[in-house]
Design a protein around this motif. Structure first.
Motif, PDB file in Angstrom:
ATOM      1  N   VAL A  85      -2.387   6.827   8.012  1.00 54.56           N
ATOM      2  CA  VAL A  85      -3.657   7.496   7.709  1.00 54.56           C
ATOM      3  C   VAL A  85      -4.410   7.825   9.000  1.00 54.56           C
ATOM      4  CG1 VAL A  85      -5.920   7.202   6.631  1.00 54.56           C
ATOM      5  CG2 VAL A  85      -3.861   6.467   5.418  1.00 54.56           C
TER       6      VAL A  85
ATOM      7  N   GLU B 261      -4.608   7.519   1.492  1.00 56.19           N
ATOM      8  CA  GLU B 261      -4.024   6.422   0.734  1.00 56.19           C
ATOM      9  C   GLU B 261      -4.076   6.738  -0.757  1.00 56.19           C
ATOM     10  OE1 GLU B 261      -4.205   1.515   0.589  1.00 56.19           O
ATOM     11  OE2 GLU B 261      -5.364   2.647   2.083  1.00 56.19           O
TER      12      GLU B 261
ATOM     13  N   ALA C 207       0.843  -1.196   0.000  1.00 55.04           N
ATOM     14  CA  ALA C 207       0.000   0.000   0.000  1.00 55.04           C
ATOM     15  C   ALA C 207       0.878   1.245   0.000  1.00 55.04           C
ATOM     16  CB  ALA C 207      -0.932  -0.008   1.209  1.00 55.04           C
ATOM     17  N   TYR C 208       0.230   2.378  -0.303  1.00 58.48           N
ATOM     18  CA  TYR C 208       0.939   3.659  -0.400  1.00 58.48           C
ATOM     19  C   TYR C 208       0.093   4.755   0.233  1.00 58.48           C
ATOM     20  CZ  TYR C 208       3.896   1.191  -3.698  1.00 58.48           C
ATOM     21  OH  TYR C 208       4.748   0.283  -4.255  1.00 58.48           O
ATOM     22  N   VAL C 209       0.761   5.777   0.754  1.00 55.73           N
ATOM     23  CA  VAL C 209       0.050   6.891   1.379  1.00 55.73           C
ATOM     24  C   VAL C 209       0.732   8.200   0.996  1.00 55.73           C
ATOM     25  CG1 VAL C 209       1.408   6.862   3.528  1.00 55.73           C
ATOM     26  CG2 VAL C 209      -0.965   7.685   3.558  1.00 55.73           C
TER      27      VAL C 209
ATOM     28  N   ILE D 116       0.603   1.584   6.436  1.00 59.96           N
ATOM     29  CA  ILE D 116      -0.068   2.676   5.736  1.00 59.96           C
ATOM     30  C   ILE D 116      -1.357   3.059   6.461  1.00 59.96           C
ATOM     31  CG2 ILE D 116      -1.157   3.360   3.578  1.00 59.96           C
ATOM     32  CD1 ILE D 116       2.043   3.062   3.699  1.00 59.96           C
TER      33      ILE D 116
END
Length: 257
Positions: A225, A234, A42-44, A221
């Motif tokens: 958040v 995200e 995942a990415y944020v 991630i």
């Protein structure tokens, strides 16, 4: 902390290069994939705080509420704030108070410390934490002030488009790099890249971006958040963070060429 060879971060350069190749350049330029390596769960995107005078206390969501715009993963500040792309003068914010744009190319010290705290809780202990700082920042070079010196060569990304000084240190030194403590107190540059030895995450603050990207596990991630100290959403590898990538908020005047 000590200097490190740029070879320690070559895996980052190799990953970004795949999306910068000529045949993919037009499709991916300006996206998350050309800023932080692929391959993570995942990415944020962490939004840099907005300055009011000497304070960094407003969030992008505050500006969006004041301007009647929408904060979303690909939001661009100039469209969120209904101003020109390039504007040095202060901008009216909440309650008519003037504010300055978010910093580009660096996290403020409070956000960096908060992010490092989240990272520490999701990083295996007793391993090196690498940092890399763009070599184009004025006055920042190994051996100047409290910046470690040594023979390590730079990390080169995108065939020389970006070059970085690399350092090997600890998680505590990520939260507060030693150059923050130099005699004049002027060098507060946060790392433009950071990663642990096991490569379980990678942080990237692109020189021209007013936000920081992080790739890692889904659990990490989600923790970023949910952190009350950070403003983050995200994103995906394909999220467009270029100046024209915000297609939700109405442009202010004609696009800047």
């Amino acid at each position: 902390m000590e200097t490190a060879s740029g070879a320690e971060g070559q895996w980052i350069a190799d990953a970004l290069e795949r999306y910068m190749a000529k045949e993919l350049h037009d499709q991916w330029i300006g996206t998350v994939a050309t800023t932080v390596p692929d391959g993570f769960e995942a990415y944020v995107r962490i939004f840099h705080r907005v300055g009011s005078g000497g304070a960094s206390e407003w969030r992008w969501a505050d500006i969006a509420r004041a301007k009647g715009t929408q904060l979303h993963p690909a939001a661009q500040f100039h469209r969120l704030a209904k101003t020109e792309l390039y504007r040095d003068a202060p901008i009216d914010g909440p309650n008519g108070v003037e504010h300055w744009r978010p910093n580009t190319g660096e996290l403020d010290q409070g956000q960096l410390a908060a992010l490092a705290g989240v990272l520490a809780a999701h990083t295996a202990e007793q391993q090196d934490i690498f940092q890399a700082v763009w070599n184009g920042w004025g006055g920042f070079e190994p051996g100047a002030g409290a910046i470690p010196a040594g023979p390590g060569g730079p990390l080169t990304v995108a065939k020389g488009f970006r070059k970085y000084w690399a350092f090997r240190g600890t998680m505590a030194e990520l939260a507060r790099p030693p150059w923050f403590d130099n005699d004049l107190g002027l060098n507060t540059q946060s790392p433009n890249l950071a990663w642990p030895a096991d490569r379980s995450w990678c942080l990237a603050t692109e020189v021209d971006f007013d936000s920081t990207l992080l790739g890692g596990t889904a659990e990490l991630i989600a923790a970023v958040v949910q952190s009350p100290a950070l403003e983050a959403l995200e994103v995906t590898l394909a999220t467009d963070l270029s100046s024209e990538g915000d297609r939700t908020n109405t442009p202010q005047g004609p696009p800047v060429p």
